[in-house]
Scaffold this motif. Sequence first.
Motif, short mmCIF file in Angstrom:
data_model
loop_
_atom_site.label_atom_id
_atom_site.label_comp_id
_atom_site.label_asym_id
_atom_site.label_seq_id
_atom_site.Cartn_x
_atom_site.Cartn_y
_atom_site.Cartn_z
N VAL A 85 0.85 -1.32 0.50
CA VAL A 85 -0.16 0.15 0.48
C VAL A 85 0.92 1.30 -0.19
CG1 VAL A 85 -1.75 1.38 1.34
CG2 VAL A 85 -1.93 -1.29 1.03
N PRO A 86 0.61 2.53 -1.09
CA PRO A 86 1.12 2.59 -0.87
C PRO A 86 1.31 4.52 0.14
CG PRO A 86 -0.38 3.62 -2.39
CD PRO A 86 -0.37 1.88 -1.51
N GLN A 87 2.12 4.90 0.96
CA GLN A 87 2.38 5.62 1.66
C GLN A 87 1.74 6.54 1.25
OE1 GLN A 87 5.91 5.43 4.35
NE2 GLN A 87 5.63 3.53 5.12
N GLN A 88 1.39 7.69 2.35
CA GLN A 88 0.74 8.80 1.66
C GLN A 88 0.60 9.71 2.71
OE1 GLN A 88 -3.56 8.59 -0.22
NE2 GLN A 88 -2.59 7.78 -2.31
N LYS A 89 0.55 11.51 2.68
CA LYS A 89 0.17 11.87 4.12
C LYS A 89 -0.82 11.87 4.19
CE LYS A 89 2.57 16.22 3.56
NZ LYS A 89 3.01 17.30 3.38
N MET A 90 -1.22 11.97 5.50
CA MET A 90 -2.62 12.18 6.32
C MET A 90 -3.22 12.97 6.80
SD MET A 90 -3.46 8.89 4.95
CE MET A 90 -5.04 8.76 6.34
N PHE A 91 -1.96 14.30 7.29
CA PHE A 91 -2.39 16.40 7.41
C PHE A 91 -1.21 16.64 6.39
CE2 PHE A 91 1.16 14.07 9.79
CZ PHE A 91 2.06 14.69 9.78
N CYS A 92 -1.86 18.03 7.05
CA CYS A 92 -1.09 19.31 6.41
C CYS A 92 0.08 19.73 7.66
CB CYS A 92 -2.34 20.14 5.72
SG CYS A 92 -1.87 21.62 5.98
N CYS A 93 1.29 19.73 7.43
CA CYS A 93 2.57 19.95 7.94
C CYS A 93 2.46 21.46 7.79
CB CYS A 93 3.96 19.16 7.47
SG CYS A 93 4.55 19.36 6.03
N GLY A 94 2.04 22.35 7.52
CA GLY A 94 1.92 23.70 7.27
C GLY A 94 2.97 24.20 6.56
N ASN A 95 4.14 23.17 5.43
CA ASN A 95 4.95 23.61 4.32
C ASN A 95 4.96 24.05 3.38
OD1 ASN A 95 7.26 23.25 6.94
ND2 ASN A 95 7.10 21.05 6.26
N LEU A 96 3.45 23.90 2.97
CA LEU A 96 2.83 24.82 1.31
C LEU A 96 3.71 23.21 0.11
CD1 LEU A 96 2.92 28.44 1.90
CD2 LEU A 96 1.46 27.02 2.16
N CYS A 97 3.52 21.77 0.79
CA CYS A 97 4.01 21.06 -0.03
C CYS A 97 3.62 20.71 -1.24
CB CYS A 97 3.63 19.34 1.15
SG CYS A 97 4.65 19.43 2.52
N SER A 98 3.67 20.04 -2.46
CA SER A 98 3.10 20.24 -3.50
C SER A 98 1.73 19.02 -3.47
CB SER A 98 4.20 19.85 -4.49
OG SER A 98 4.91 18.96 -4.26
N ASP A 99 2.21 18.09 -2.74
CA ASP A 99 1.04 16.93 -2.55
C ASP A 99 0.62 16.88 -1.69
OD1 ASP A 99 3.18 16.71 -0.87
OD2 ASP A 99 3.52 13.86 -0.67
N CYS A 100 -0.45 18.33 -0.71
CA CYS A 100 -0.55 18.06 0.57
C CYS A 100 -2.15 17.90 0.04
CB CYS A 100 -0.79 19.79 0.03
SG CYS A 100 -1.33 20.22 2.22
N ILE A 101 -2.68 17.15 1.72
CA ILE A 101 -3.69 17.02 1.69
C ILE A 101 -4.72 17.70 1.71
CG2 ILE A 101 -3.94 16.94 4.70
CD1 ILE A 101 -5.35 13.96 2.96
N ARG A 102 -4.90 19.17 1.66
CA ARG A 102 -5.83 20.14 1.67
C ARG A 102 -5.85 20.22 -0.16
NH1 ARG A 102 -3.64 25.19 3.31
NH2 ARG A 102 -1.66 24.54 2.44
N PHE A 103 -5.07 19.65 -0.48
CA PHE A 103 -5.46 19.92 -2.27
C PHE A 103 -6.36 19.10 -3.09
CE2 PHE A 103 -0.86 22.51 -2.52
CZ PHE A 103 -1.84 23.60 -2.04
N ARG A 104 -6.89 18.28 -2.56
CA ARG A 104 -7.22 16.48 -3.29
C ARG A 104 -8.72 17.11 -2.90
NH1 ARG A 104 -4.35 12.34 0.02
NH2 ARG A 104 -2.13 12.61 -0.56
#
Length: 104
Positions: A85-104
Amino acid sequence: MDVNDIWKRFISLLSEEPGVIDVYWKKSAGIPFLYLHSIKADRHEIELTIKKCAVRSMRGKRLNAETVFVRSDNGKWVYRHRFYVPQQKMFCCGNLCSDCIRFR
């Protein structure tokens, strides 16, 4: 979803492929190994067949497959093969990542 069901489907799809004589898998030290006896002599062609059957067996599931060549001898091929199972971010860390959970 049970990974053993995925393995059963994967092995049955591989055994139906033309040129494949025998195929099975077993775990050694917790690592799954794929044992393949084939009349095909080209490593690239065998790996393409393994990848094609893995994709067909994972269809509709959120899984990835990884295949690593171990050894070959007289048409018998051994690969370290696993479904995971691929590992994915489960929360926003606040670093404005390109794969942020907020952008889904």
